[in-house]
Motif scaffolding. Structure first.
Motif, PDB file in Angstrom:
ATOM      1  N   VAL A  55       0.794  -1.105  -0.055  1.00  0.00           N
ATOM      2  CA  VAL A  55       0.033   0.166  -0.016  1.00  0.00           C
ATOM      3  C   VAL A  55       0.834   1.243   0.034  1.00  0.00           C
ATOM      4  CG1 VAL A  55      -2.160  -1.204   1.059  1.00  0.00           C
ATOM      5  CG2 VAL A  55      -0.249  -0.010   2.498  1.00  0.00           C
ATOM      6  N   GLU A  56       2.186   1.296   0.088  1.00  0.00           N
ATOM      7  CA  GLU A  56       3.019   2.137   0.116  1.00  0.00           C
ATOM      8  C   GLU A  56       3.610   2.549  -1.105  1.00  0.00           C
ATOM      9  OE1 GLU A  56       5.399   1.090   3.322  1.00  0.00           O
ATOM     10  OE2 GLU A  56       4.523   2.398   4.937  1.00  0.00           O
ATOM     11  N   GLN A  57       3.405   1.456  -1.923  1.00  0.00           N
ATOM     12  CA  GLN A  57       4.315   1.464  -3.268  1.00  0.00           C
ATOM     13  C   GLN A  57       3.546   2.728  -4.494  1.00  0.00           C
ATOM     14  OE1 GLN A  57       4.224  -2.402  -4.919  1.00  0.00           O
ATOM     15  NE2 GLN A  57       5.156  -3.274  -3.494  1.00  0.00           N
ATOM     16  N   GLN A  58       4.227   3.380  -5.244  1.00  0.00           N
ATOM     17  CA  GLN A  58       3.734   4.200  -5.839  1.00  0.00           C
ATOM     18  C   GLN A  58       3.939   4.197  -7.334  1.00  0.00           C
ATOM     19  OE1 GLN A  58       1.738   6.764  -4.893  1.00  0.00           O
ATOM     20  NE2 GLN A  58       1.938   6.182  -2.911  1.00  0.00           N
ATOM     21  N   ASP A  59       2.872   3.943  -8.245  1.00  0.00           N
ATOM     22  CA  ASP A  59       3.143   3.877  -9.808  1.00  0.00           C
ATOM     23  C   ASP A  59       2.920   5.363 -10.239  1.00  0.00           C
ATOM     24  OD1 ASP A  59       1.543   0.671  -9.750  1.00  0.00           O
ATOM     25  OD2 ASP A  59       3.416   1.259  -9.317  1.00  0.00           O
ATOM     26  N   GLU A  60       3.199   5.419 -11.514  1.00  0.00           N
ATOM     27  CA  GLU A  60       2.993   6.701 -12.169  1.00  0.00           C
ATOM     28  C   GLU A  60       1.497   7.013 -12.065  1.00  0.00           C
ATOM     29  OE1 GLU A  60       3.488   6.771 -16.511  1.00  0.00           O
ATOM     30  OE2 GLU A  60       3.628   4.452 -16.504  1.00  0.00           O
ATOM     31  N   SER A  61       1.246   8.118 -12.223  1.00  0.00           N
ATOM     32  CA  SER A  61      -0.359   8.493 -11.800  1.00  0.00           C
ATOM     33  C   SER A  61      -1.049   8.335 -13.151  1.00  0.00           C
ATOM     34  CB  SER A  61      -0.352  10.072 -11.473  1.00  0.00           C
ATOM     35  OG  SER A  61       0.277  11.035 -12.583  1.00  0.00           O
ATOM     36  N   GLY A  78      -8.024  -5.495  -1.837  1.00  0.00           N
ATOM     37  CA  GLY A  78      -6.700  -4.826  -2.553  1.00  0.00           C
ATOM     38  C   GLY A  78      -6.975  -4.047  -3.691  1.00  0.00           C
ATOM     39  N   ILE A  79      -8.111  -4.556  -4.467  1.00  0.00           N
ATOM     40  CA  ILE A  79      -8.596  -4.004  -5.488  1.00  0.00           C
ATOM     41  C   ILE A  79      -9.026  -2.347  -5.354  1.00  0.00           C
ATOM     42  CG2 ILE A  79     -10.476  -3.461  -7.359  1.00  0.00           C
ATOM     43  CD1 ILE A  79     -10.331  -6.772  -7.404  1.00  0.00           C
ATOM     44  N   LEU A  80      -9.968  -2.100  -4.170  1.00  0.00           N
ATOM     45  CA  LEU A  80     -10.352  -0.847  -3.694  1.00  0.00           C
ATOM     46  C   LEU A  80      -9.161   0.068  -3.143  1.00  0.00           C
ATOM     47  CD1 LEU A  80     -13.562  -1.752  -2.085  1.00  0.00           C
ATOM     48  CD2 LEU A  80     -13.502  -0.700  -4.464  1.00  0.00           C
ATOM     49  N   THR A  81      -8.348  -0.598  -2.588  1.00  0.00           N
ATOM     50  CA  THR A  81      -7.194   0.080  -2.087  1.00  0.00           C
ATOM     51  C   THR A  81      -6.497   0.823  -3.233  1.00  0.00           C
ATOM     52  OG1 THR A  81      -7.062  -1.390  -0.177  1.00  0.00           O
ATOM     53  CG2 THR A  81      -5.087  -0.103  -0.658  1.00  0.00           C
ATOM     54  N   ALA A  82      -5.929   0.035  -4.153  1.00  0.00           N
ATOM     55  CA  ALA A  82      -5.441   0.344  -5.369  1.00  0.00           C
ATOM     56  C   ALA A  82      -6.353   1.550  -6.033  1.00  0.00           C
ATOM     57  CB  ALA A  82      -5.078  -0.700  -6.243  1.00  0.00           C
ATOM     58  N   LEU A  83      -7.507   1.241  -6.396  1.00  0.00           N
ATOM     59  CA  LEU A  83      -8.383   2.470  -7.035  1.00  0.00           C
ATOM     60  C   LEU A  83      -8.136   3.708  -6.157  1.00  0.00           C
ATOM     61  CD1 LEU A  83     -11.395   0.245  -7.994  1.00  0.00           C
ATOM     62  CD2 LEU A  83      -9.612   1.075  -9.425  1.00  0.00           C
ATOM     63  N   LEU A 112     -19.433  -3.005   2.811  1.00  0.00           N
ATOM     64  CA  LEU A 112     -18.841  -2.630   4.037  1.00  0.00           C
ATOM     65  C   LEU A 112     -18.326  -1.093   3.420  1.00  0.00           C
ATOM     66  CD1 LEU A 112     -17.090  -5.555   5.422  1.00  0.00           C
ATOM     67  CD2 LEU A 112     -18.758  -4.134   6.465  1.00  0.00           C
ATOM     68  N   TYR A 113     -17.844  -0.993   2.147  1.00  0.00           N
ATOM     69  CA  TYR A 113     -17.158   0.079   1.387  1.00  0.00           C
ATOM     70  C   TYR A 113     -18.254   1.109   1.515  1.00  0.00           C
ATOM     71  CZ  TYR A 113     -14.142   2.948  -1.269  1.00  0.00           C
ATOM     72  OH  TYR A 113     -13.198   4.071  -1.708  1.00  0.00           O
ATOM     73  N   ALA A 114     -19.412   0.684   0.862  1.00  0.00           N
ATOM     74  CA  ALA A 114     -20.376   1.727   0.394  1.00  0.00           C
ATOM     75  C   ALA A 114     -21.185   2.202   1.946  1.00  0.00           C
ATOM     76  CB  ALA A 114     -21.417   0.903  -0.545  1.00  0.00           C
ATOM     77  N   ALA A 115     -20.771   1.529   3.136  1.00  0.00           N
ATOM     78  CA  ALA A 115     -21.595   1.882   4.102  1.00  0.00           C
ATOM     79  C   ALA A 115     -20.698   2.828   4.954  1.00  0.00           C
ATOM     80  CB  ALA A 115     -21.799   0.741   5.083  1.00  0.00           C
ATOM     81  N   GLY A 116     -19.341   3.112   4.425  1.00  0.00           N
ATOM     82  CA  GLY A 116     -18.609   4.291   4.934  1.00  0.00           C
ATOM     83  C   GLY A 116     -17.076   3.575   5.565  1.00  0.00           C
ATOM     84  N   HIS A 117     -16.996   2.362   5.656  1.00  0.00           N
ATOM     85  CA  HIS A 117     -15.867   1.745   6.489  1.00  0.00           C
ATOM     86  C   HIS A 117     -14.790   1.907   5.415  1.00  0.00           C
ATOM     87  CE1 HIS A 117     -17.983  -0.721   9.278  1.00  0.00           C
ATOM     88  NE2 HIS A 117     -19.183  -0.588   8.576  1.00  0.00           N
ATOM     89  N   VAL A 168     -10.944   1.055   3.862  1.00  0.00           N
ATOM     90  CA  VAL A 168     -10.270  -0.200   3.094  1.00  0.00           C
ATOM     91  C   VAL A 168      -9.324  -0.558   4.282  1.00  0.00           C
ATOM     92  CG1 VAL A 168     -10.469   0.393   0.560  1.00  0.00           C
ATOM     93  CG2 VAL A 168      -8.519   1.096   2.035  1.00  0.00           C
ATOM     94  N   GLU A 169      -8.790  -0.075   5.139  1.00  0.00           N
ATOM     95  CA  GLU A 169      -7.945  -0.663   6.095  1.00  0.00           C
ATOM     96  C   GLU A 169      -9.044  -1.383   7.211  1.00  0.00           C
ATOM     97  OE1 GLU A 169      -4.992  -1.173   7.039  1.00  0.00           O
ATOM     98  OE2 GLU A 169      -4.509  -0.313   4.704  1.00  0.00           O
ATOM     99  N   ALA A 170      -9.929  -0.679   7.587  1.00  0.00           N
ATOM    100  CA  ALA A 170     -10.667  -1.299   8.326  1.00  0.00           C
ATOM    101  C   ALA A 170     -11.628  -2.580   8.026  1.00  0.00           C
ATOM    102  CB  ALA A 170     -11.920  -0.315   8.790  1.00  0.00           C
ATOM    103  N   ILE A 171     -11.907  -2.818   6.515  1.00  0.00           N
ATOM    104  CA  ILE A 171     -12.360  -4.047   6.007  1.00  0.00           C
ATOM    105  C   ILE A 171     -11.318  -4.760   5.750  1.00  0.00           C
ATOM    106  CG2 ILE A 171     -13.489  -4.820   3.841  1.00  0.00           C
ATOM    107  CD1 ILE A 171     -14.310  -1.872   3.240  1.00  0.00           C
TER     108      ILE A 171
END
Length: 294
Positions: free
Chosen positions: A4-10, A32-37, A59-64, A66-69
């Motif tokens: 989650v700390e890796q950075q690709d070109e924007s 992992g997909i949502l974290t990357a997005l 869970l994501y749509a309810a406001g959690h 990605v780290e919590a999920i």
């Protein structure tokens, strides 16, 4: 450095509709997909969840966050929601009722209904009588608890009981053809990006044959069926909007995963999204502009 700390070109700003398609117990890949997005700054107002993807999406749509999920997924032993009742199978089409699972989801979501969600979240299940998709969202089922829709979409055949809803008899949404998911979910032409999890068929160690091997045979049947579904052929017409996440030999019904396996699934979803989605979006810009996805 963690993934989650890796950075690709924007990538240029895009607005899409992610479809977290299928996955069963491999739902950590969708986290992992949502974290990357999020890290790619790819925006979306609509989110689609199918089977295991519907748990993460809800869970994501309810406001959690990605780290919590991710923490919920790592700490939860999903095998606790299963039972092995042949009586239930004969009576309602599944070894498990799924009631404990639905209650757990409802508790995590604080009983939220679709109209109370911040996102336009769409959950897809399959009507076993017609083979057609049944969609639950703000416009179609505003007062329905999201947990009920997630339970409908997670009805893996034989493993979980069929669930009636109005005139429908519902099973897992992941058994639908890809065409059922390729639609204008946002209503304004935002391109879809369908994330599909693909497994290889693992060789299961032979155990001592039980006196009545029906449960063992059913388990092998479900495993083979769901793994084969994950390797379904993708037609050329949908390839431009599909991202395949390879999950190795981890089966969609491998509910008793170790923490390390869950972290591997998260990494697979994260790494694939960071690597593939920018390329698809840039190809789209080169061919059709930011309105398309190629």
């Amino acid at each position: 450095m963690s993934v989650v700390e890796q950075q690709d070109e924007s990538v240029p700003l895009h607005r899409v509709v992610p479809i977290l398609a299928g996955g069963g117990a491999r739902l950590s890949a969708h986290i992992g997909i949502l974290t990357a997005l999020e890290q790619l700054d790819i925006k979306f107002d609509h989110l689609v969840g199918v089977s295991g993807g519907s748990i993460v999406g809800a869970l994501y749509a309810a406001g959690h966050s990605v780290e919590a999920i991710k923490q919920v997924a790592i700490e939860t032993d999903f095998s606790h929601f299963l039972s092995q009742s042949l009586f239930k199978l004969l009576r309602s089409g599944g070894l498990s009722s799924g009631d404990r699972f639905e209650q757990w989801v409802d508790e995590k979501l604080n009983g939220v209904t679709f109209q109370e969600l911040a996102y336009d979240f769409h959950v897809v299940a399959t009507d076993v009588r017609t083979g057609q998709p049944v969609v639950f969202d703000k416009s179609r089922t505003p007062d329905l608890k999201v947990s009920a829709a997630v339970r409908f979409s997670m009805s893996i055949p034989i493993l979980f009981s069929f669930k009636p809803f109005k005139e429908h008899l519902l099973v897992d949404g992941s058994i639908l053809s890809e065409e059922a998911l390729q639609r204008d979910w946002s209503g304004n032409g935002d391109p879809v990006v369908c994330f599909r999890l693909r497994s290889t068929q693992a060789t299961v160690a032979t155990k001592k044959q039980p006196l009545i091997p029906l449960k063992q045979y059913l388990s092998m049947l479900i495993r083979t069926f769901m793994t084969t579904m994950s390797r379904e052929y993708i037609s050329d017409s949908f390839w431009h909007s599909t991202v395949i996440v390879h999950t190795g030999a981890i089966s969609p019904i491998e509910f008793k995963l170790t923490k390390e396996q869950k972290k591997q699934l998260f990494k697979a979803g994260y790494d694939t999204t960071r690597r593939v989605v920018p390329l698809k979006l840039k190809n789209s810009d080169a061919k059709r502009g930011v309105a398309g996805l190629a």
